[in-house]
Design an enzyme around this catalytic site. Sequence first.
Site, PDB file in Angstrom:
ATOM      1  N   VAL A 104       0.840  -1.200   0.000  1.00 51.48           N
ATOM      2  CA  VAL A 104       0.000   0.000   0.000  1.00 51.48           C
ATOM      3  C   VAL A 104       0.878   1.254   0.000  1.00 51.48           C
ATOM      4  O   VAL A 104       0.602   2.217  -0.730  1.00 51.48           O
ATOM      5  CB  VAL A 104      -0.968  -0.014   1.196  1.00 51.48           C
ATOM      6  N   TYR A 105       1.923   1.242   0.794  1.00 51.48           N
ATOM      7  CA  TYR A 105       2.880   2.345   0.777  1.00 51.48           C
ATOM      8  C   TYR A 105       3.494   2.487  -0.613  1.00 51.48           C
ATOM      9  O   TYR A 105       3.591   3.600  -1.152  1.00 51.48           O
ATOM     10  CB  TYR A 105       3.959   2.107   1.821  1.00 51.48           C
TER      11      TYR A 105
END
Length: 242
Positions: free
Chosen positions: A152-153
């Site tokens: 997600v980062y």
Amino acid sequence: MVYPLKDKVALITGASSGIGLATARALAAQGAQLALTARLDTEYSKLVEEFSGRASIVAADLCEDGMVEKVVDDHLRTFGRIDVLVASAGMFHQGYVPDDDPEIWDRLIGLNVNSVFRTIRRVLPSMVAQQAGDIVALSSVSGHTAIHHEPVYSASKHAIQAFIHGLRRQVGQQNIRVGAVAPGIVLTKLTGYTDEEQIAEKVRLGEGVRAEDVADAITFMLSRPRHVTIRDMVLLPSNQPI
């Protein structure tokens, strides 16, 4: 020849710690006027103490509705212009997707993506009006190479890369330079490093860089002659296996 930063008004988000704080110190050393923004937390009072009388400082959570606009407008009222934006506010998160918490994803995307886009959008009209400006967004090597333990980062930083590349082509004719700095492992509180001896050892082994190293890179990007744009700068520890 370099582009002087003395007296340029530099808006830095996420300025109370890590890369944001290191960049504030680096640009102050170059004689820039500082417009700083940071979340009201335990680090904020230290920021105010250090830069009292030397900077305009606004406390803000950039994920709150309308806060980006308020912050930028407050600084514009104070200085009358913004010459430089360093969008460094952000959060780091690792997680295994099936077990991860989507509420954390929402916060991460709100801060790492939405607040960056909205801050840039808010400063652009003043830069277009003055036909000059510099924008540097904090990306990551994971914006170039997806890292499996932080999907997600990584996705948030890929979004930054796409936005910066497209925006540069939209506003380049207005003498506005747009770029992203993409470090690898930065040894800060954000990534879980607070012990100075541990940080020093990681640096010695080439397994991490300091926030000051990234700030130096940002200062280099901003100080190039006006006909030079550094669109992407990837800054890795010498032994990071990417």
